[in-house]
Design a protein around this motif. Structure first.
Motif, PDB file in Angstrom:
ATOM      1  N   SER A   1       0.836  -1.194   0.000  1.00  0.00           N
ATOM      2  CA  SER A   1       0.000   0.000   0.000  1.00  0.00           C
ATOM      3  C   SER A   1       0.872   1.245   0.000  1.00  0.00           C
ATOM      4  O   SER A   1       1.332   1.690   1.057  1.00  0.00           O
ATOM      5  N   THR A   2       1.109   1.773  -1.163  1.00  0.00           N
ATOM      6  CA  THR A   2       1.931   2.977  -1.288  1.00  0.00           C
ATOM      7  C   THR A   2       1.272   3.947  -2.262  1.00  0.00           C
ATOM      8  O   THR A   2       0.434   3.561  -3.071  1.00  0.00           O
ATOM      9  N   ILE A   3       1.669   5.190  -2.150  1.00  0.00           N
ATOM     10  CA  ILE A   3       1.235   6.221  -3.088  1.00  0.00           C
ATOM     11  C   ILE A   3       2.481   6.843  -3.693  1.00  0.00           C
ATOM     12  O   ILE A   3       3.368   7.302  -2.963  1.00  0.00           O
ATOM     13  N   ALA A   4       2.566   6.861  -4.998  1.00  0.00           N
ATOM     14  CA  ALA A   4       3.692   7.475  -5.695  1.00  0.00           C
ATOM     15  C   ALA A   4       3.259   8.819  -6.262  1.00  0.00           C
ATOM     16  O   ALA A   4       2.210   8.920  -6.895  1.00  0.00           O
ATOM     17  N   VAL A   5       4.069   9.842  -6.006  1.00  0.00           N
ATOM     18  CA  VAL A   5       3.770  11.179  -6.519  1.00  0.00           C
ATOM     19  C   VAL A   5       4.421  11.314  -7.894  1.00  0.00           C
ATOM     20  O   VAL A   5       5.636  11.477  -8.003  1.00  0.00           O
ATOM     21  N   ILE A   6       3.604  11.220  -8.925  1.00  0.00           N
ATOM     22  CA  ILE A   6       4.111  11.226 -10.302  1.00  0.00           C
ATOM     23  C   ILE A   6       3.289  12.197 -11.131  1.00  0.00           C
ATOM     24  O   ILE A   6       2.063  12.257 -11.015  1.00  0.00           O
ATOM     25  N   ALA A   7       3.959  12.964 -11.969  1.00  0.00           N
ATOM     26  CA  ALA A   7       3.284  13.925 -12.846  1.00  0.00           C
ATOM     27  C   ALA A   7       2.814  13.242 -14.128  1.00  0.00           C
ATOM     28  O   ALA A   7       3.589  12.554 -14.795  1.00  0.00           O
ATOM     29  N   TYR A   8       1.531  13.439 -14.451  1.00  0.00           N
ATOM     30  CA  TYR A   8       0.988  13.013 -15.740  1.00  0.00           C
ATOM     31  C   TYR A   8       0.409  14.267 -16.399  1.00  0.00           C
ATOM     32  O   TYR A   8      -0.804  14.431 -16.517  1.00  0.00           O
ATOM     33  N   PHE A   9       1.326  15.167 -16.763  1.00  0.00           N
ATOM     34  CA  PHE A   9       0.919  16.441 -17.333  1.00  0.00           C
ATOM     35  C   PHE A   9       0.849  16.349 -18.858  1.00  0.00           C
ATOM     36  O   PHE A   9       1.406  15.435 -19.470  1.00  0.00           O
TER      37      PHE A   9
END
Length: 341
Positions: free
Chosen positions: A34-42
């Motif tokens: 259970s993790t959250i990755a901070v990734i840009a999908y711009f």
């Protein structure tokens, strides 16, 4: 750009002390399901408008004083999207200073805005959204150096008493030195760190607590957690997420004395330094609780990595003598995403 970040203050020094422990905890190396990755999908031409409110209050006994409040608006747009990352630009929109306060910080913020309101910052990120370079940092450096000289001219002319407290030559040298390199310009645009500082990092959803020593040797306790919040309005999207952290730092009376002395020497003249240092030393000697600094932060993101709401509150209790609360909030006000067009 953070207008009030012109002078080195004790509050900002304490904020820096907590940063190390906080960033180390957020970069959790443990692999969990259970993790959250901070990734840009711009996308190219994505545009976000933000409002930033910064302020500081002082509490002494039953008296609460608003020391300043500055409200800025700016636009961030994606000018290009490549396989290696994004080209982006910050466009200033407005700056309002609380007219009820008349200290040098708000005065400088108002003066500086007039000089740099047409200055755009072009920067690049990697594929995750982490800021890499300020592309036009030399242009910004040259504009800032000329602007700061004009600001100091007007500031010290309108507030001549300032020179006896903070000699202009000494203060101007510190400020100009701080915007002489690309790293220095990045610090001037500290909203970039606040908005994109966690991009490329992964955070576990289960709460993580740790007791650490900062690089300076001060005891800190940090708690970090992330989660997917329930939608509250029509603009929330499925997959939006939040990262919350709190870092508490405890300094002994002796720690505070050692911290204050070099800061005073940098900023103030000898007579004032001796007077303030004597008062602080006597107070700290009489009260052994020292200083506590509580750093609370909440980072809210849209599902595609665009920052939604970023909040920081720093509470500092100085040996029971006074308490300061410094707050900093960046919140989106308008958006245009190519994926929705």
């Amino acid at each position: 750009m953070k207008m009030k970040k012109i002078l080195t203050t004790i509050v900002l020094t304490i904020m820096a002390l907590t940063a190390h422990a906080q960033s180390m905890t957020l970069q959790n190396d443990e692999k969990e399901d259970s993790t959250i990755a901070v990734i840009a999908y711009f996308c190219k031409n994505d545009t976000m408008e933000y409002q930033r409110i910064q302020g500081k209050m002082k509490i002494a006994g039953n008296d609460t004083t608003q020391q300043y409040e500055i409200t800025e608006k700016f636009i961030i747009t994606v000018t290009d999207s490549t396989s290696n990352g994004y080209n982006m630009e910050i466009i200033p929109v407005s700056c309002e200073v609380d007219e009820n306060t008349n200290d040098y910080q708000t005065r400088m913020a108002s003066l500086l805005w007039k000089e740099i309101k047409d200055l755009h910052c072009r920067f690049t990120t990697d594929e995750y959204g982490e800021v890499q370079h300020i592309e036009n940092w030399r242009e910004i450096r040259d504009v800032l150096k000329k602007s700061y000289v004009k600001v100091f001219d007007e500031l010290y002319a309108s507030m001549p008493q300032l020179d006896s407290i903070m000699p202009r030559k000494q203060m101007e040298s510190l400020v100009l030195l701080g915007c002489s390199t690309e790293d220095g310009i990045k610090e001037q645009y500290d909203e970039l760190e606040m908005l994109f500082g966690f991009h490329g990092k992964e955070v576990t959803m289960a709460p993580v607590e740790s007791d650490d020593l900062s690089e300076q040797g001060y005891h800190t306790h940090t708690r970090v957690e992330s989660f997917y919040p329930a939608a509250e309005d029509e603009y929330d999207c499925e997959g939006d997420y939040v990262i919350y952290s709190r870092t508490d730092t405890q300094l002994s009376a002796d720690d505070v004395k050692h911290l204050i002395s070099p800061t005073m020497d940098l900023l103030f003249n000898n007579e004032l330094t001796d007077s303030v240092s004597k008062y602080m030393n006597e107070a700290l000697t009489a009260n052994e609780e020292g200083m506590t600094a509580n750093n609370l932060a909440q980072y809210c993101y849209f599902f595609n990595g665009w920052p939604k709401l970023m909040q920081k509150v720093v509470e500092i209790n100085m040996a029971g003598l006074a308490k300061t609360i410094e707050y900093d909030t960046i919140e989106w006000t308008r958006r245009r995403w190519e994926m929705f067009e």
